[in-house]
Design a protein around this motif. Structure first.
Motif, mmCIF file in Angstrom:
data_model
loop_
_atom_site.group_PDB
_atom_site.id
_atom_site.type_symbol
_atom_site.label_atom_id
_atom_site.label_comp_id
_atom_site.label_asym_id
_atom_site.label_seq_id
_atom_site.Cartn_x
_atom_site.Cartn_y
_atom_site.Cartn_z
ATOM 1 N N GLN A 263 0.768 -1.176 0.059
ATOM 2 C CA GLN A 263 0.058 -0.001 -0.017
ATOM 3 C C GLN A 263 0.938 1.203 -0.056
ATOM 4 O OE1 GLN A 263 -3.169 -0.357 -0.327
ATOM 5 N NE2 GLN A 263 -2.810 -2.686 -0.790
ATOM 6 N N VAL A 264 2.062 1.133 0.019
ATOM 7 C CA VAL A 264 3.049 2.207 0.014
ATOM 8 C C VAL A 264 4.064 2.170 -0.894
ATOM 9 C CG1 VAL A 264 2.868 2.742 2.345
ATOM 10 C CG2 VAL A 264 4.516 1.125 1.836
ATOM 11 N N PRO A 265 4.742 3.099 -1.825
ATOM 12 C CA PRO A 265 5.877 2.788 -2.621
ATOM 13 C C PRO A 265 6.892 2.152 -2.134
ATOM 14 C CG PRO A 265 5.145 5.047 -2.435
ATOM 15 C CD PRO A 265 4.565 4.546 -1.312
ATOM 16 N N HIS A 296 7.523 0.390 -7.341
ATOM 17 C CA HIS A 296 5.845 -0.077 -7.287
ATOM 18 C C HIS A 296 5.400 1.295 -6.606
ATOM 19 C CE1 HIS A 296 2.158 -1.435 -5.993
ATOM 20 N NE2 HIS A 296 2.247 -1.016 -4.768
ATOM 21 N N GLU A 297 4.152 2.061 -7.246
ATOM 22 C CA GLU A 297 3.534 3.088 -6.675
ATOM 23 C C GLU A 297 2.186 2.887 -6.712
ATOM 24 O OE1 GLU A 297 2.337 6.205 -5.289
ATOM 25 O OE2 GLU A 297 1.594 5.513 -7.001
ATOM 26 N N PRO A 298 1.636 2.489 -5.490
ATOM 27 C CA PRO A 298 0.040 2.030 -5.518
ATOM 28 C C PRO A 298 -0.906 2.861 -5.939
ATOM 29 C CG PRO A 298 0.887 2.945 -3.090
ATOM 30 C CD PRO A 298 2.111 2.996 -4.225
ATOM 31 N N GLU A 299 -0.824 4.269 -6.254
ATOM 32 C CA GLU A 299 -1.592 4.945 -6.620
ATOM 33 C C GLU A 299 -1.489 5.216 -8.190
ATOM 34 O OE1 GLU A 299 -1.833 8.887 -4.599
ATOM 35 O OE2 GLU A 299 -2.341 7.876 -2.864
ATOM 36 N N THR A 335 1.093 0.218 -11.956
ATOM 37 C CA THR A 335 1.742 0.587 -10.601
ATOM 38 C C THR A 335 2.948 0.201 -10.393
ATOM 39 O OG1 THR A 335 1.373 -1.564 -9.466
ATOM 40 C CG2 THR A 335 -0.544 0.032 -9.206
ATOM 41 N N ARG A 336 3.871 -0.042 -11.740
ATOM 42 C CA ARG A 336 5.138 -0.432 -11.730
ATOM 43 C C ARG A 336 5.782 0.663 -12.855
ATOM 44 N NH1 ARG A 336 6.531 -6.726 -10.650
ATOM 45 N NH2 ARG A 336 5.391 -6.844 -9.023
ATOM 46 N N PHE A 337 6.999 1.088 -12.347
ATOM 47 C CA PHE A 337 7.734 2.113 -13.068
ATOM 48 C C PHE A 337 9.194 1.737 -13.060
ATOM 49 C CE2 PHE A 337 3.843 3.594 -11.431
ATOM 50 C CZ PHE A 337 3.398 4.659 -12.513
ATOM 51 N N GLY A 338 9.724 1.644 -14.271
ATOM 52 C CA GLY A 338 11.279 1.403 -14.482
ATOM 53 C C GLY A 338 12.102 2.845 -14.308
ATOM 54 N N VAL A 359 12.990 4.785 -3.151
ATOM 55 C CA VAL A 359 11.628 5.473 -3.727
ATOM 56 C C VAL A 359 11.030 6.093 -2.771
ATOM 57 C CG1 VAL A 359 10.204 3.316 -2.870
ATOM 58 C CG2 VAL A 359 9.512 4.550 -4.847
ATOM 59 N N MET A 360 10.510 7.233 -3.370
ATOM 60 C CA MET A 360 10.013 8.455 -2.527
ATOM 61 C C MET A 360 8.477 8.383 -3.049
ATOM 62 S SD MET A 360 13.155 10.879 -2.255
ATOM 63 C CE MET A 360 12.432 12.008 -0.836
ATOM 64 N N ASP A 361 7.585 9.167 -2.313
ATOM 65 C CA ASP A 361 6.199 9.570 -2.798
ATOM 66 C C ASP A 361 6.476 10.431 -4.161
ATOM 67 O OD1 ASP A 361 6.915 12.031 -1.912
ATOM 68 O OD2 ASP A 361 5.735 11.977 -0.157
#
Length: 401
Positions: A263-265, A296-299, A335-338, A359-361
């Motif tokens: 639920q968090v990055p 991973h970024e849940p939003e 929700t996945r970024f490279g 990884v940050m918000d």
């Protein structure tokens, strides 16, 4: 060094404290004392410490909370007796241990100066000759004539340090004194300690600040669970101690990642490649190093990613952050970024390093997850430091071309 220059000699120092945390512990302890048995429930704070401190030495004590540092200093100061072992201390000892220890809370600061001086064996005349100097060093204004119980922790330390140092001890023992008080007072304390050492004084300094240990101490002891884990040059001991904490922190993070919070990055995966795209952990000086990963970024919004390079002991070398460089990690799937950052012509000097991915918000304000990867830069060099910077030697303005 000759024996007459030895101010502190400890041999086989062991200190046990009876366990009285619970009712059962207290009953067992009382029963052992009444029956004169040797199996009293106890906690071993120190175990077989051998140590010598010579006149003019500066020795730092490092270790985690509960390692036995304060207990060892109290034994040297004569406040606590060891369970086993022998203690030899020569010369006048000035000790700054627990905050406010030795001060009477109902007495004023000025009255406590008289009390401390009397306990140190000074006459009334000698005390009167030093009061103004002590008051000036403490610099607590009109509070000097108020009861100690109304002082802040910083004011107590100011007065304690002023008393202990003005009485010119042969051995000064300090326990986290520099961690309390404002920056100006810390600078004043450090300046005094540097003069004290330059004049041949002997210092035992306990601190969690590796900067203070490296600055003020030539040698250091690392205590670990009551035992002497490492003794030697202050820089060598503090480097190993910092590396231990880096590894401990890494292990804790790996344990945390075993049960991830989706639920968090977070960093899904991270790895290191060479310039040809092959995963590896050994690089040549001047080669290419690529740090890659998936975040991973849940939003389902592109997160901010930070990649840093540090020496194996944790010394920072360089860090790059995506939002400062204008890079937006592309979306690989929901929700996945490279991300990947490439370091050409690697300027790191030979040695062991870690690449840290964070990884940050999406605003880049809060850090949520970190993955570390070790790598080695191979090669031989007689250059110093962490990186090889382009440079050129010239004759200079004052020389001949």
């Amino acid at each position: 060094m000759s024996a007459e220059k030895t101010l502190v000699r400890l041999s086989g120092i062991t200190k046990d404290y009876p366990k009285v945390a619970t009712g059962g512990d207290r009953l067992r302890t009382l029963a052992s004392l009444f029956l004169r048995r040797g199996d009293t429930p106890h906690f071993r704070a120190l175990d077989g410490i051998d140590l010598e401190v010579h006149r003019g030495e500066s020795l730092g004590l490092v270790g985690e909370n509960g390692a036995g540092k304060s207990t060892l200093l109290k034994i040297i100061a004569g406040v606590v007796k060891p369970t086993r072992g022998t203690v030899g201390v020569a010369g006048r000892v000035g000790a700054l241990l627990e905050l406010g220890s030795g001060f009477h809370p109902e007495y004023t600061g000025r009255e406590n100066i008289d009390l401390a001086a009397a306990l140190m064996g000074l006459s009334r005349r000698e005390t009167r000759a030093r009061v103004d100097e002590i008051v000036a060093f403490a610099d607590i204004g009109a509070h000097i004539d108020e009861p100690i119980k109304h002082y802040s922790s910083g004011m107590v330390v100011r007065l304690g340090f002023a008393v202990a140092t003005t009485l010119k001890p042969d051995i000064l023992i300090t326990d986290e004194v520099l961690a309390v008080g404002d920056e100006s007072f810390q600078k004043k304390c450090i300046a005094w300690l540097e003069r004290f050492l330059a004049d041949g004084g002997t210092l035992l300094l306990c601190s969690h600040s590796m900067f203070h240990i490296q600055t003020l101490c030539r040698r250091a002891v690392w205590l670990h669970h009551g035992q002497q884990r490492l003794y030697g040059d202050a820089f060598d001991v503090t480097r190993e101690y910092l590396a231990y904490h880096e590894e401990k922190s890494r292990t804790e993070k790996l344990a945390h990642r075993a049960a991830p919070n989706m639920q968090v990055p977070r960093i899904i995966e991270a790895w290191i490649e060479d310039g040809e795209g092959e995963r590896c952990t050994h690089f040549a000086k001047g080669g290419t190093l690529v740090v890659q990963g998936i975040a991973h970024e849940p939003e389902d919004q592109p997160p901010v990613v930070l990649v840093g390079l540090v020496r194996i002991d944790g010394t920072p070398v360089f860090g790059a952050i995506t939002n400062e460089d204008g890079f937006v990690p592309p979306r690989l799937e929901p929700t996945r970024f490279g991300f990947a950052v490439r370091f050409e012509n690697l300027s790191l000097l030979p040695g062991k390093y870690r690449a840290r991915t964070h990884v940050m918000d999406v605003q880049g304000l809060r850090l949520f997850d970190t993955v570390e990867m070790e790598f080695t830069v191979a090669g031989e060099t007689r250059e110093f430091g962490l990186v090889a910077l382009p440079h050129e030697w010239t004759a200079g303005r004052g020389g001949n071309a």
